[in-house]
Motif scaffolding. Structure first.
Motif: not given
Length: 252
Positions: A43-50, A92-104
């Motif tokens: 998961l890349d939080m705040g990915c900008g233009t990717g 998404s705003n980082i503080q509000d993020l809820n993807l219902n997924k788990k990442f390594d």
């Protein structure tokens, strides 16, 4: 954040075309491999233009990038064409993020954490990272390092860039608030359309918080992370008074 508007996204990649994304991604991958066995999802939080997300995907990771700016994500989503099985972006705003997924792995790069100006915002961001990590997953983030910022205070900087469409002049005037551990970076940006000669001026204020070891350690423990490593960015050196950019590795 108002500073990430439509105009900003149009010249963002031009402003950072000299940024060595490939070297940075190789560095992050090395940190990941040193701290995890066979990680696959990120998961890349705040990915900008990717750009980071795309390169991580090209290196075999299944990547989900999130950003608050729809305009930046339009650019990011162009990178994911024909790669949707390994590269996904959402708003998404980082503080509000809820993807219902788990990442390594969760990463937050290019000083995204510095935009978390209050303790409450930073704690929420850390909690979101933790909630999206699998057991023993790792959180990697970079930031402005307080001791180095205070030793080498931010100064006025001027950046001039050009491509086939636009000519950009960006003046950065910082104002430091020692009682808040923050810096207001006041940008005055002039964008000239080369074809029409029309010039647009845009003003931006980026409020950046710099961090110290003790406060990050306290918040990490409060959220439930285990400290693993801290380095000067792009190296394995211990951070010192010359390390403006620092990276931390935390474990879930």
């Amino acid at each position: 954040m108002k500073q990430f508007g439509n105009l900003y996204s149009q010249y963002y990649d031009l402003l950072y075309r000299d940024k060595n994304y490939i070297a940075e991604v190789n560095y992050i991958i090395k940190l990941i491999k040193e701290n995890m066995d066979q990680p696959k999802t990120l998961l890349d939080m705040g990915c900008g233009t990717g750009k980071h997300a795309e390169l991580l995907s090209d290196n075999g990771y299944i990547v989900h990038g999130i950003d608050i700016s729809e305009d930046m994500l339009k650019i990011a989503k162009n990178r994911s064409k024909n790669k949707e099985d390994k590269l996904l972006f959402s708003n998404s705003n980082i503080q509000d993020l809820n993807l219902n997924k788990k990442f390594d792995v969760v990463v937050s790069l290019f000083h995204v954490m510095n935009y978390q100006n209050s303790d409450n915002e930073l704690i929420k961001a850390f909690k979101v990272a933790k909630e999206h990590l699998k057991n023993d997953g790792i959180f990697i983030f970079d930031f402005w390092y307080g001791p180095a910022v205070l030793k080498d205070l931010p100064t006025i900087r001027i950046k001039r860039l050009i491509n086939e469409k636009i000519r950009v002049t960006r003046i950065a005037e910082p104002v430091i608030y020692l009682d808040e551990n923050t810096v207001d970076v006041n940008y005055d940006v002039f964008i000239e359309d080369i074809k029409s000669k029309m010039i647009i001026e845009k003003k931006e204020v980026h409020k950046m918080r710099y961090f110290f070891d003790d406060e990050l350690d306290l918040i990490s423990k409060k959220v439930g992370f285990k400290f693993k490593h801290k380095y000067e960015w792009m190296s394995k050196k211990n951070p010192d008074l010359n390390s403006w950019n620092v990276v931390w590795v935390l474990k879930n």
